[in-house]
Design a protein around this motif. Structure first.
Motif, PDB file in Angstrom:
ATOM      1  N   GLY A  67      58.395  26.295  24.458  1.00 14.74           N
ATOM      2  CA  GLY A  67      57.305  27.149  24.901  1.00 14.74           C
ATOM      3  C   GLY A  67      57.277  27.337  26.409  1.00 14.74           C
ATOM      4  N   ILE A  70      59.714  30.061  27.036  1.00 16.53           N
ATOM      5  CA  ILE A  70      59.196  31.361  26.588  1.00 16.53           C
ATOM      6  C   ILE A  70      58.092  31.862  27.518  1.00 16.53           C
ATOM      7  CG2 ILE A  70      57.964  32.553  24.728  1.00 16.53           C
ATOM      8  CD1 ILE A  70      59.348  30.504  22.806  1.00 16.53           C
ATOM      9  N   GLY A  71      57.114  30.989  27.777  1.00 18.04           N
ATOM     10  CA  GLY A  71      56.003  31.374  28.645  1.00 18.04           C
ATOM     11  C   GLY A  71      56.452  31.702  30.051  1.00 18.04           C
ATOM     12  N   GLN A  75      55.754  35.317  31.817  1.00 18.30           N
ATOM     13  CA  GLN A  75      54.894  35.407  33.009  1.00 18.30           C
ATOM     14  C   GLN A  75      55.641  35.921  34.228  1.00 18.30           C
ATOM     15  OE1 GLN A  75      53.978  33.304  36.001  1.00 18.30           O
ATOM     16  NE2 GLN A  75      56.134  32.714  36.039  1.00 18.30           N
ATOM     17  N   VAL A  83      49.101  35.356  29.562  1.00 17.99           N
ATOM     18  CA  VAL A  83      50.043  34.433  28.916  1.00 17.99           C
ATOM     19  C   VAL A  83      49.403  33.046  28.789  1.00 17.99           C
ATOM     20  CG1 VAL A  83      52.374  33.492  28.955  1.00 17.99           C
ATOM     21  CG2 VAL A  83      51.953  35.732  29.955  1.00 17.99           C
ATOM     22  N   GLY A  87      48.388  30.991  25.418  1.00 22.76           N
ATOM     23  CA  GLY A  87      48.827  29.607  25.201  1.00 22.76           C
ATOM     24  C   GLY A  87      47.678  28.703  24.807  1.00 22.76           C
ATOM     25  N   LEU A 118      54.007  25.149  20.659  1.00 24.72           N
ATOM     26  CA  LEU A 118      54.416  26.327  21.439  1.00 24.72           C
ATOM     27  C   LEU A 118      53.316  26.736  22.420  1.00 24.72           C
ATOM     28  CD1 LEU A 118      56.199  28.656  18.834  1.00 24.72           C
ATOM     29  CD2 LEU A 118      57.229  27.620  20.863  1.00 24.72           C
ATOM     30  N   GLY A 119      52.061  26.675  21.960  1.00 22.29           N
ATOM     31  CA  GLY A 119      50.944  27.053  22.832  1.00 22.29           C
ATOM     32  C   GLY A 119      50.851  26.172  24.063  1.00 22.29           C
ATOM     33  N   ILE A 122      53.719  27.226  26.385  1.00 24.57           N
ATOM     34  CA  ILE A 122      53.512  28.558  26.974  1.00 24.57           C
ATOM     35  C   ILE A 122      52.484  28.496  28.100  1.00 24.57           C
ATOM     36  CG2 ILE A 122      52.517  30.840  26.492  1.00 24.57           C
ATOM     37  CD1 ILE A 122      53.932  30.666  23.721  1.00 24.57           C
ATOM     38  N   CYS A 126      53.203  28.313  32.661  1.00 23.09           N
ATOM     39  CA  CYS A 126      52.760  29.433  33.503  1.00 23.09           C
ATOM     40  C   CYS A 126      51.873  29.028  34.674  1.00 23.09           C
ATOM     41  CB  CYS A 126      51.997  30.452  32.656  1.00 23.09           C
ATOM     42  SG  CYS A 126      53.014  31.305  31.453  1.00 23.09           S
ATOM     43  N   GLY A 359      61.772  26.744  33.038  1.00 18.87           N
ATOM     44  CA  GLY A 359      61.735  26.595  31.586  1.00 18.87           C
ATOM     45  C   GLY A 359      63.051  26.086  31.042  1.00 18.87           C
TER      46      GLY A 359
END
Length: 423
Positions: A67, A70-71, A75, A83, A87, A118-119, A122, A126, A359
């Motif tokens: 995550g 991905i995040g 962003q 974003v 999350g 994942l949250g 993410i 960010c 990331g």
């Protein structure tokens, strides 16, 4: 007056980042939830075995690391506010779904492990780049330490909160309450997390010392360019194996205290877990500030040296005071690494593509969450103690010190090339 207004905005983003990470650190409550899920049905639990209860957490750790990647990528393109909001909502939603699903190992592995995991990643991925962009480069370590410190501090209140809720509610109801609270709090705080306007130049702190002004590469590297550099691979493996040591102790602290010091009191064992969380938090703050003062590789050298001494002595910690010393060392060093590496990444590869770049590097932390349990569990099952695991960790620190020296040499060589106009 303009400077004061700008600094106020920067401080608002920093505080919001700390509070957001503080609100989503639900992983720290899983050990409490796990205890209740593995309790017998007669005792109000679900009667799960350890593997069933541990699977959602393991999946969440891997999804957390994914995550962040991905995040960070999103962003970099779209900005952080929405974003981060998404999350936080995913973290709470995963908990709510796992509460609604009830006694279903597969369903909870997906709802908590995948959705909440994942949250967390993410959102976590960010807030640091957004905060870093508001502050002068000389404060990268401090800023990253504060933001990631918020996540580490979550262990101090989330585990006791989950325990308190479980005394009055069922496991399902506890997850629902925590999930809804996380969605509301994180979504509100996320609205204050934003990038500075185009062309923004951070205020230079007064009395800045020369060593704190040192920068890495002036250009912003893309992820492809980053992965073509030698220092990326050195940083990745340095992060992977150095973080593994802290995670090994963090994941087994109560078992270590019971085996080596004969501590069986549940309240005292819980206190040791919270104490390690505090040391983890303090390490994140101190590690970031230390790296601003003596440089990133210098700070890593100090951390690795302390961890080498600590792991070499851990087998001899056989009393409560000695265990506390071990926890201080392991918690502090683990936390310090988590603030030094974000700043190091920004130094070496720039802030423009920082979200995606960090990331990718943060995947090393995710892998360390697999390496640490494998080492600890294998040797514990083999001989009923962690002594061989401690020795392996100490030897790993020797190799990591050599790798850090190699990283320092590569960075210094690059700086020299830039000064002389080389490529």
């Amino acid at each position: 007056m303009g400077n004061q207004k700008t600094q106020k905005k920067a401080n608002t983003v920093l505080i919001a980042g700390v509070l957001f990470n503080l609100s989503i650190g639900v992983l720290y409550a899983w050990s409490v939830l796990k205890t209740n899920m593995t309790a017998s049905v007669l005792d109000g639990g679900w009667g799960w075995n350890s593997r069933q209860a541990g699977l959602p957490y393991t999946i969440a750790i891997l999804c957390f690391a994914s995550g962040v990647l991905i995040g960070g990528r999103i962003q970099d393109k779209a900005g952080p506010r929405w974003v981060v909001t998404a999350g936080g909502l995913m973290v709470g939603l995963g908990l709510v779904l796992s509460g609604l699903i009830g006694n279903n190992p597969g369903g909870i592995a997906v709802s908590f492990g995948v959705v909440s995991g994942l949250g967390i990643g993410i959102g976590y991925g960010c807030v640091t780049p957004a905060a870093l962009k508001w502050f002068h480069p000389s404060r990268k370590g401090f800023v990253s330490g504060m933001v990631v410190g918020g996540f580490g501090l979550g262990a101090v209140y989330l585990a006791p909160l989950a325990s308190a809720l479980l005394r009055h509610f069922t496991i399902e109801q506890t997850k629902l309450v925590m999930g809804i609270a996380i969605m509301v709090i994180s979504a509100c705080v996320a609205q204050f997390i934003k990038n500075p306007p185009e062309g923004y130049v951070p205020i230079e702190p007064k009395g800045i010392v020369k060593s704190a002004k040192r920068s890495g590469v002036p250009a912003d590297l893309t992820w492809r360019e980053m992965m073509r550099t030698k220092r990326f691979y050195i940083m990745f493996f340095l992060y992977l194996f150095s973080a593994s040591v802290g995670l090994m102790v963090l994941g087994n602290v109560t078992k270590i205290a019971t085996l080596q010091a004969g501590i069986t009191d549940a309240a005292l064992l819980a206190g040791l877990v919270s104490f390690m969380a505090v040391m983890n938090f303090l390490g994140r703050i101190a590690g970031g500030m230390m790296s601003d003062k003596i440089g990133r590789t210098g700070a890593i050298f100090v951390v690795l040296g302390l961890q080498l001494i600590n792991m070499s002595a851990f087998s001899f910690y056989s009393s409560l005071p000695a265990i506390i010393i071990g926890i201080i060392g392991a918690g502090f060093c683990f936390g310090a690494l988590l603030s030094i590496f974000p700043a190091l990444t920004a130094d070496q590869f720039g802030l423009k593509n920082y979200g995606l770049n960090y990331g990718i590097i943060y995947l090393a932390w995710g892998l360390s969450g697999v390496v640490a349990p494998v080492i600890a569990d294998y040797f514990f099952d083999l001989n009923g103690s962690f002594h061989i695991a401690y020795i392996i960790c100490a030897v790993m620190m020797v190799f990591m010190l050599a790798l850090n020296a190699l990283l320092k040499k590569d960075i210094e060589s690059l700086k020299q090339n830039l000064k002389t106009g080389g490529s």
